[in-house]
Design a protein around this motif. Structure first.
Motif, PDB file in Angstrom:
ATOM      1  N   LEU A  34       0.845  -1.188   0.000  1.00 52.95           N
ATOM      2  CA  LEU A  34       0.000   0.000   0.000  1.00 52.95           C
ATOM      3  C   LEU A  34       0.882   1.240   0.000  1.00 52.95           C
ATOM      4  O   LEU A  34       1.931   1.257   0.645  1.00 52.95           O
ATOM      5  CB  LEU A  34      -0.887   0.021   1.262  1.00 52.95           C
ATOM      6  N   LYS A  61      -1.983  -0.216  -5.138  1.00 51.09           N
ATOM      7  CA  LYS A  61      -3.042   0.028  -4.146  1.00 51.09           C
ATOM      8  C   LYS A  61      -2.679   1.322  -3.420  1.00 51.09           C
ATOM      9  O   LYS A  61      -1.689   1.381  -2.694  1.00 51.09           O
ATOM     10  CB  LYS A  61      -3.157  -1.133  -3.172  1.00 51.09           C
ATOM     11  N   ILE A  63      -3.917   4.901  -1.192  1.00 48.28           N
ATOM     12  CA  ILE A  63      -4.851   5.732  -0.433  1.00 48.28           C
ATOM     13  C   ILE A  63      -4.445   7.175  -0.703  1.00 48.28           C
ATOM     14  O   ILE A  63      -3.276   7.537  -0.551  1.00 48.28           O
ATOM     15  CB  ILE A  63      -4.803   5.449   1.074  1.00 48.28           C
ATOM     16  N   ASP A  90      -5.761   0.960  -7.928  1.00 46.21           N
ATOM     17  CA  ASP A  90      -6.919   1.099  -7.054  1.00 46.21           C
ATOM     18  C   ASP A  90      -6.686   2.298  -6.135  1.00 46.21           C
ATOM     19  O   ASP A  90      -5.852   2.228  -5.236  1.00 46.21           O
ATOM     20  CB  ASP A  90      -7.095  -0.183  -6.244  1.00 46.21           C
ATOM     21  N   MET A  92      -8.121   4.595  -3.241  1.00 47.45           N
ATOM     22  CA  MET A  92      -9.127   4.648  -2.185  1.00 47.45           C
ATOM     23  C   MET A  92      -9.123   6.044  -1.577  1.00 47.45           C
ATOM     24  O   MET A  92      -8.059   6.574  -1.252  1.00 47.45           O
ATOM     25  CB  MET A  92      -8.810   3.610  -1.108  1.00 47.45           C
ATOM     26  N   LEU A  94     -10.692   7.628   1.506  1.00 45.49           N
ATOM     27  CA  LEU A  94     -11.392   7.302   2.750  1.00 45.49           C
ATOM     28  C   LEU A  94     -12.024   8.540   3.365  1.00 45.49           C
ATOM     29  O   LEU A  94     -11.489   9.637   3.289  1.00 45.49           O
ATOM     30  CB  LEU A  94     -10.424   6.694   3.753  1.00 45.49           C
ATOM     31  N   GLU A  98     -12.786   6.620   8.658  1.00 49.57           N
ATOM     32  CA  GLU A  98     -12.951   5.342   7.983  1.00 49.57           C
ATOM     33  C   GLU A  98     -11.640   4.575   8.032  1.00 49.57           C
ATOM     34  O   GLU A  98     -10.562   5.157   8.054  1.00 49.57           O
ATOM     35  CB  GLU A  98     -13.377   5.581   6.530  1.00 49.57           C
ATOM     36  N   ASN A  99     -11.729   3.241   8.029  1.00 56.60           N
ATOM     37  CA  ASN A  99     -10.509   2.441   8.015  1.00 56.60           C
ATOM     38  C   ASN A  99     -10.655   1.294   7.040  1.00 56.60           C
ATOM     39  O   ASN A  99     -11.756   0.984   6.589  1.00 56.60           O
ATOM     40  CB  ASN A  99     -10.157   1.953   9.426  1.00 56.60           C
ATOM     41  N   ILE A 100      -9.524   0.686   6.710  1.00 59.25           N
ATOM     42  CA  ILE A 100      -9.513  -0.486   5.842  1.00 59.25           C
ATOM     43  C   ILE A 100      -8.664  -1.554   6.505  1.00 59.25           C
ATOM     44  O   ILE A 100      -7.892  -1.286   7.417  1.00 59.25           O
ATOM     45  CB  ILE A 100      -8.929  -0.164   4.435  1.00 59.25           C
ATOM     46  N   GLU A 101      -8.813  -2.770   6.025  1.00 56.30           N
ATOM     47  CA  GLU A 101      -7.977  -3.862   6.498  1.00 56.30           C
ATOM     48  C   GLU A 101      -7.150  -4.353   5.328  1.00 56.30           C
ATOM     49  O   GLU A 101      -7.678  -4.583   4.235  1.00 56.30           O
ATOM     50  CB  GLU A 101      -8.860  -4.988   7.039  1.00 56.30           C
ATOM     51  N   LEU A 102      -5.864  -4.471   5.554  1.00 59.05           N
ATOM     52  CA  LEU A 102      -4.965  -4.945   4.483  1.00 59.05           C
ATOM     53  C   LEU A 102      -4.847  -6.442   4.510  1.00 59.05           C
ATOM     54  O   LEU A 102      -4.751  -7.072   5.491  1.00 59.05           O
ATOM     55  CB  LEU A 102      -3.578  -4.333   4.646  1.00 59.05           C
TER      56      LEU A 102
END
Length: 102
Positions: A34, A61, A63, A90, A92, A94, A98-102
């Motif tokens: 990421l 990937k 953010i 991709d 993102m 956010l 907000e959060n994401i999981e890798l």
């Protein structure tokens, strides 16, 4: 910027910066999962430069950060996502908290 390496994932946080050739050094030592890249333009890199930066660091990937906090760095979210998508990436964007999981 900073590269954070862990047992399972590696992340690059570019910080508040512009595109730099130094970014090409990162994939020589680390495979990234990421990258967090500024995309607001004016004071940092914009969308086009962030796409180049993602190429430099060899990470698809992303953010986005440093955008939409005031008028000079507002972006069109759909256009930004489309431009990254057209390059096979991709992006993102956010929401605050907000959060994401890798």
């Amino acid at each position: 910027g900073f590269v954070i390496e862990s047992e399972h994932k590696n992340i690059y946080i570019a910080g508040d910066t512009a595109l730099s050739m130094d970014m090409k050094l990162i994939p020589m030592q680390t495979k990234l999962d990421l990258a967090i890249l500024p995309i607001g333009d004016n004071f940092t890199m914009g969308i086009e430069d962030a796409i180049l930066a993602s190429d430099f660091v060899e990470c698809d990937k992303i953010i986005g950060c440093h955008y939409d906090t005031f008028g000079y760095i507002e972006i069109d979210h759909e256009e930004a996502k489309r431009k990254f998508y057209e390059k096979g990436k991709d992006l993102m964007l956010l929401e605050i908290g907000e959060n994401i999981e890798l």
